[in-house]
Scaffold this active site. Sequence first.
Site, PDB file in Angstrom:
ATOM      1  N   CYS A  48       0.846  -1.194   0.000  1.00  0.00           N
ATOM      2  CA  CYS A  48       0.000   0.000   0.000  1.00  0.00           C
ATOM      3  C   CYS A  48       0.879   1.240   0.000  1.00  0.00           C
ATOM      4  O   CYS A  48       1.879   1.283   0.711  1.00  0.00           O
ATOM      5  CB  CYS A  48      -0.828  -0.038   1.270  1.00  0.00           C
ATOM      6  SG  CYS A  48      -1.687   1.478   1.575  1.00  0.00           S
ATOM      7  N   THR A  53      -0.696   4.412   0.189  1.00  0.00           N
ATOM      8  CA  THR A  53      -1.601   5.511   0.553  1.00  0.00           C
ATOM      9  C   THR A  53      -0.919   6.536   1.469  1.00  0.00           C
ATOM     10  O   THR A  53      -1.089   7.744   1.302  1.00  0.00           O
ATOM     11  CB  THR A  53      -2.859   4.944   1.249  1.00  0.00           C
ATOM     12  OG1 THR A  53      -3.540   4.121   0.305  1.00  0.00           O
ATOM     13  CG2 THR A  53      -3.800   6.038   1.721  1.00  0.00           C
TER      14      THR A  53
HETATM   15  P1  5GP Z   1      -0.971  -6.847   3.942  1.00  0.00           P
HETATM   16  O1  5GP Z   1      -1.495  -8.028   4.672  1.00  0.00           O
HETATM   17  O2  5GP Z   1      -0.339  -7.237   2.650  1.00  0.00           O
HETATM   18  O3  5GP Z   1      -0.070  -5.997   4.786  1.00  0.00           O
HETATM   19  O4  5GP Z   1      -2.235  -5.926   3.614  1.00  0.00           O
HETATM   20  C1  5GP Z   1      -3.300  -6.389   2.846  1.00  0.00           C
HETATM   21  C2  5GP Z   1      -4.315  -5.263   2.679  1.00  0.00           C
HETATM   22  O5  5GP Z   1      -3.757  -4.158   1.953  1.00  0.00           O
HETATM   23  C3  5GP Z   1      -5.526  -5.626   1.824  1.00  0.00           C
HETATM   24  O6  5GP Z   1      -6.465  -6.413   2.503  1.00  0.00           O
HETATM   25  C4  5GP Z   1      -6.062  -4.257   1.447  1.00  0.00           C
HETATM   26  O7  5GP Z   1      -6.855  -3.695   2.473  1.00  0.00           O
HETATM   27  C5  5GP Z   1      -4.797  -3.419   1.330  1.00  0.00           C
HETATM   28  N1  5GP Z   1      -4.437  -3.203  -0.095  1.00  0.00           N
HETATM   29  C6  5GP Z   1      -4.354  -4.108  -1.086  1.00  0.00           C
HETATM   30  N2  5GP Z   1      -3.960  -3.533  -2.245  1.00  0.00           N
HETATM   31  C7  5GP Z   1      -3.814  -2.221  -1.982  1.00  0.00           C
HETATM   32  C8  5GP Z   1      -3.460  -1.102  -2.778  1.00  0.00           C
HETATM   33  O8  5GP Z   1      -3.149  -1.189  -3.960  1.00  0.00           O
HETATM   34  N3  5GP Z   1      -3.440   0.098  -2.145  1.00  0.00           N
HETATM   35  C9  5GP Z   1      -3.776   0.236  -0.814  1.00  0.00           C
HETATM   36  N4  5GP Z   1      -3.782   1.452  -0.293  1.00  0.00           N
HETATM   37  N5  5GP Z   1      -4.091  -0.811  -0.034  1.00  0.00           N
HETATM   38  C10 5GP Z   1      -4.120  -2.019  -0.616  1.00  0.00           C
END
Ligand code: 5GP
Length: 351
Positions: free
Chosen positions: A186, A188
Amino acid sequence: MPRIDNDIKLDFKDVLLRPKRSTLKSRAEVNLIRNITFRNSKQTWSGIPVIAANMDTVGTFEMAKTLAKHKCFTTIHKHYSVEEWYEFALHNKEVLDFVAVSSGTSENDWQRLQMILQKIPEARFICIDVANGYSEHFVEYVRRVRKSFPDHTILAGNVVTGEMVEELILSGADVIKVGIGPGSVCTTRKKAGVGYPQLSAVIECADAAHGLGGHIISDGGCTCPGDIAKAFGAGADFVMMGGMLAGHDQSGGDIIERNGKKMKLFYGMSSAVAMNKYAGGVAEYRASEGKTVEIPYRGNVEDTMQDILGGLRSACTYTGAGKLKELPKRTTFIRVTQQTNEIFSSNTSEK
Ligand code: 5GP
């Protein structure tokens, strides 16, 4: 004048779980199953509340089949066709208790969601997922889905503050997805400068949800099984993972060779790669807030799940929680400046 909230907000990396005296003899005595009755759908669910994210390399049908064997849940990504869903449902009835149908908030999403749910009455969970759960449009979509599907359990997000958790629950959602910016792919926080440290977000949102009889999912930011234990300790009813489940056989996509090493592609659902792949299919407001990375191929996700569930059982044993449900009551977080000893971290295996 801008306001500054001076309360310290924490991430998983800022704390550890304090061990507590307990009567548990072994990890085998720990029960990770939770029996949950949802506030608005009035439905019940029994399983281990660990969720694979609805990303297209994580929330696959193959992942769901494997995770369901462990009684874990998968939010299926929204890029499968209605026919593919039908085919899956036909041959995997026993998995349907452990999957959610994902939806964005566009008119296309709405049509698709209705078609899938009409064709597959056994699919009982809906995951309404947008990057920014603070818009009025999103709240209205949740209301619309609730009205049309009064008995389905609705997961909805993402938000990070108590007042929005309450609004979504009162609008018909059962389980609120919490997390803005913590995800492994992410961007953001970099692109928009918006976010909330995940541990504090979970503590505050769980309090708001539980006060109304609702539930929450901690979504994103878990980098190791210990982080999942901390999220549950902080009050999360479910914990969702993307990166920790990526790179496996069940993740879809091809294996890539790089300098003799096997790798797999993993990307955010708002990354350029996802945008190109589903051109026109990803809502504009999510544009390019995601990374694309090549990660080492990790084989069968079974092994990773054992590692995760073993870690959780261990956390419960150390804190004296005989059941996962008791973990928050047994949790005292200690603020720390260091998580681990890194001296051998560069060339050792995790196991
Ligand atoms: P991780 O477990 O990889 O740390 O986080 C997974 C979460 O990241 C997903 O469930 C979703 O909420 C968020 N996410 C997935 N793809 C993106 C993206 O392209 N941008 C953002 N801002 N969040 C994402």
